[in-house]
Design a protein around this motif. Structure first.
Motif, PDB file in Angstrom:
ATOM      1  N   ASN A   8       2.095  -3.511 -10.859  1.00 30.77           N
ATOM      2  CA  ASN A   8       0.725  -3.572 -10.003  1.00 30.77           C
ATOM      3  C   ASN A   8       1.001  -3.572  -8.406  1.00 30.77           C
ATOM      4  O   ASN A   8       0.159  -3.735  -7.714  1.00 30.77           O
ATOM      5  CB  ASN A   8       0.089  -4.759 -10.316  1.00 30.77           C
ATOM      6  N   ASP A   9       2.406  -3.643  -8.143  1.00 31.36           N
ATOM      7  CA  ASP A   9       2.733  -3.587  -6.677  1.00 31.36           C
ATOM      8  C   ASP A   9       2.532  -2.331  -5.960  1.00 31.36           C
ATOM      9  O   ASP A   9       3.089  -1.299  -6.702  1.00 31.36           O
ATOM     10  CB  ASP A   9       4.202  -4.165  -6.568  1.00 31.36           C
ATOM     11  N   ASP A  10       1.885  -2.200  -5.196  1.00 30.02           N
ATOM     12  CA  ASP A  10       1.600  -1.085  -4.266  1.00 30.02           C
ATOM     13  C   ASP A  10       3.069  -0.255  -3.778  1.00 30.02           C
ATOM     14  O   ASP A  10       3.223   0.961  -3.908  1.00 30.02           O
ATOM     15  CB  ASP A  10       0.837  -1.119  -2.942  1.00 30.02           C
ATOM     16  N   LEU A  11       4.056  -0.895  -3.623  1.00 36.36           N
ATOM     17  CA  LEU A  11       5.422  -0.472  -3.157  1.00 36.36           C
ATOM     18  C   LEU A  11       6.065   0.093  -4.515  1.00 36.36           C
ATOM     19  O   LEU A  11       6.570   1.173  -4.302  1.00 36.36           O
ATOM     20  CB  LEU A  11       6.098  -1.749  -2.705  1.00 36.36           C
ATOM     21  N   THR A  12       5.953  -0.319  -5.588  1.00 33.48           N
ATOM     22  CA  THR A  12       6.072   0.346  -6.880  1.00 33.48           C
ATOM     23  C   THR A  12       5.542   1.469  -7.222  1.00 33.48           C
ATOM     24  O   THR A  12       6.191   2.657  -7.190  1.00 33.48           O
ATOM     25  CB  THR A  12       5.893  -0.687  -8.133  1.00 33.48           C
ATOM     26  N   ALA A  13       4.179   1.458  -6.838  1.00 32.73           N
ATOM     27  CA  ALA A  13       3.419   2.875  -7.039  1.00 32.73           C
ATOM     28  C   ALA A  13       4.089   4.019  -6.091  1.00 32.73           C
ATOM     29  O   ALA A  13       4.161   5.053  -6.451  1.00 32.73           O
ATOM     30  CB  ALA A  13       2.167   2.561  -6.887  1.00 32.73           C
ATOM     31  N   THR A  14       4.222   3.498  -4.918  1.00 35.71           N
ATOM     32  CA  THR A  14       4.880   4.474  -3.915  1.00 35.71           C
ATOM     33  C   THR A  14       6.042   4.950  -4.250  1.00 35.71           C
ATOM     34  O   THR A  14       6.534   6.040  -4.453  1.00 35.71           O
ATOM     35  CB  THR A  14       4.996   3.882  -2.605  1.00 35.71           C
ATOM     36  N   ALA A  15       7.021   4.033  -4.802  1.00 36.58           N
ATOM     37  CA  ALA A  15       8.374   4.184  -5.140  1.00 36.58           C
ATOM     38  C   ALA A  15       8.338   5.206  -6.354  1.00 36.58           C
ATOM     39  O   ALA A  15       9.135   6.322  -6.653  1.00 36.58           O
ATOM     40  CB  ALA A  15       9.371   3.215  -5.576  1.00 36.58           C
ATOM     41  N   ILE A  16       7.318   4.992  -7.263  1.00 39.07           N
ATOM     42  CA  ILE A  16       7.566   5.926  -8.778  1.00 39.07           C
ATOM     43  C   ILE A  16       7.024   7.371  -8.169  1.00 39.07           C
ATOM     44  O   ILE A  16       7.294   8.302  -8.843  1.00 39.07           O
ATOM     45  CB  ILE A  16       6.518   5.205  -9.606  1.00 39.07           C
ATOM     46  N   LYS A  17       5.843   7.521  -7.352  1.00 39.96           N
ATOM     47  CA  LYS A  17       5.375   8.667  -7.026  1.00 39.96           C
ATOM     48  C   LYS A  17       6.343   9.510  -6.129  1.00 39.96           C
ATOM     49  O   LYS A  17       6.326  10.571  -6.525  1.00 39.96           O
ATOM     50  CB  LYS A  17       4.089   8.316  -6.130  1.00 39.96           C
ATOM     51  N   ARG A  18       7.006   8.844  -5.115  1.00 40.05           N
ATOM     52  CA  ARG A  18       7.779   9.714  -4.158  1.00 40.05           C
ATOM     53  C   ARG A  18       9.070   9.731  -4.729  1.00 40.05           C
ATOM     54  O   ARG A  18      10.081  10.449  -3.912  1.00 40.05           O
ATOM     55  CB  ARG A  18       7.665   8.890  -2.597  1.00 40.05           C
ATOM     56  N   GLY A  19       9.554   8.752  -5.283  1.00 36.33           N
ATOM     57  CA  GLY A  19      10.977   8.593  -5.654  1.00 36.33           C
ATOM     58  C   GLY A  19      11.659   9.796  -6.491  1.00 36.33           C
ATOM     59  O   GLY A  19      10.908   9.962  -7.191  1.00 36.33           O
TER      60      GLY A  19
END
Length: 353
Positions: free
Chosen positions: A288-299
């Motif tokens: 649920n962390d926004d930084l997780t979502a960003t990493a999964i999407k951009r990483g």
């Protein structure tokens, strides 16, 4: 004065200390001092260190109250007289030409920091396994070159640790840099080192032997319920450095976010095989962390297995994340040769950015 100050903190490693120290004293390069910091070790490490000091005038021993590896390294830095600093762990060992190769690279390039490859050693399921990690020789001669290229050394662990690096003492002391008293202090220290650095060289030597696990040791560690939060704090520090550098190249940032993406998969794995009574709650906190979502999407990561494991994370499917985590944990524990073989392959991908 000497060319290199070798600083090694010592704590509860009496079974391995002699091999480490002998490998240092038997180097082909001899213009160094060895500062052994006895960090209040309750075993015979202090006695062993003192015995070496009586036999070789290059050896100095600091005895201090236990304060952790970071504090011990800082005590060594305060006493260092060499032009360069080198920080081996006291339960690892060096091949005989390792220091000479690092020193030659530093002198030839004028680098303030030399980063080398290394060998990871495991003792799992009754067998020893060794995997080499290395990258091609490079000489980043300007600050711009450094900032546009160091992202390549995160996912293979070359950036994270201090024992595969030779540091300019003048640069470290000019910047007032010390190891912080936090978990993963070494990566934090290295990020501070590179923040304003201008010259970095990469050596393809793999002459350092890092014991990832050893005979008689337990692979399974006590679960740290704060692991995810500490990983997040660590990554935020990395992002701050890249923001300080004004890096907005999506290809570079995709690798940096990919580094965090891989760490998040590791967090899910460790939660899944832990003894926590709220595994789903802990996994949900990560997802649920926004930084997780960003990493999964951009990483972007090279490992097919990590990419597959990240799919249920993208869709916040806690149950499938838990299943994947348990499978990876089982393979790591019961099929270690397969697990570490795959891991070795993934960290040795040729640089492609």
């Amino acid at each position: 004065m000497c060319m290199i100050s070798v600083i090694t903190p010592v704590y509860k490693v009496e079974k391995y200390l002699q091999k480490c120290v002998d490998s240092i004293l038997n180097q082909s390069f001899s213009d160094f001092e060895l500062i052994i910091v006895d960090d209040g070790s309750p075993d015979s490490c202090g006695v062993i260190a003192d015995d070496y000091a009586t036999k070789d005038n290059r050896v100095r021993v600091i005895h201090k109250i236990n304060g952790g590896a970071a504090n011990a390294r800082n005590a060594g830095i305060a006493e260092a007289k060499g032009d360069y600093l080198y920080f081996p762990d006291s339960d690892d060992w060096l091949e005989s030409t390792y220091l000479e190769e690092l020193y030659h690279t530093a002198r030839e390039t004028g680098a303030q920091l030399v980063i080398s490859g290394f060998k990871m050693e495991y003792y799992e399921s009754g067998t020893f396994q060794t995997y080499a990690v290395s990258m091609p020789v490079e000489n980043y001669e300007t600050q711009t070159m450094v900032r546009k290229n160091l992202h390549q050394y995160f996912n293979n662990m070359m950036m994270a640790v201090p024992w595969n690096k030779l540091y300019s003492t003048g640069y470290i002391k000019e910047k007032g840099l010390l190891f912080p008293d936090i978990k993963w202090d070494d990566l934090h220290f290295n990020m501070e080192v590179i923040m304003d650095i201008e010259k970095v060289a990469i050596s393809n030597t793999t002459g350092y032997h890092f014991f990832r696990s050893r005979e008689g040791s337990e692979t399974t560690m006590v679960f740290d319920g704060l692991l995810y939060k500490k990983r997040r704090e660590q990554f935020e520090h990395i992002l701050r450095v890249y923001e300080y550098w004004n890096i907005d190249d999506e290809q570079i940032l995709s690798v940096i976010y990919g580094y965090y993406k891989a760490r998040l998969v590791q967090c899910i794995q460790e939660i899944s095989i832990s003894d926590s009574s709220d595994k789903k709650g802990l996994i949900l906190e990560v997802l649920n962390d926004d930084l997780t979502a960003t990493a999964i999407k951009r990483g972007v990561v090279d490992s097919r297995i990590l990419n597959v494991a990240a799919i249920p994370m993208r869709f916040k499917n806690v149950t499938i994340c838990l299943v994947f985590g348990k499978i990876m944990g089982y393979v790591k524990k019961n099929m270690s040769a397969v697990f570490y073989g795959i891991k070795s392959h993934s960290v040795n991908k040729a640089k492609n950015v």
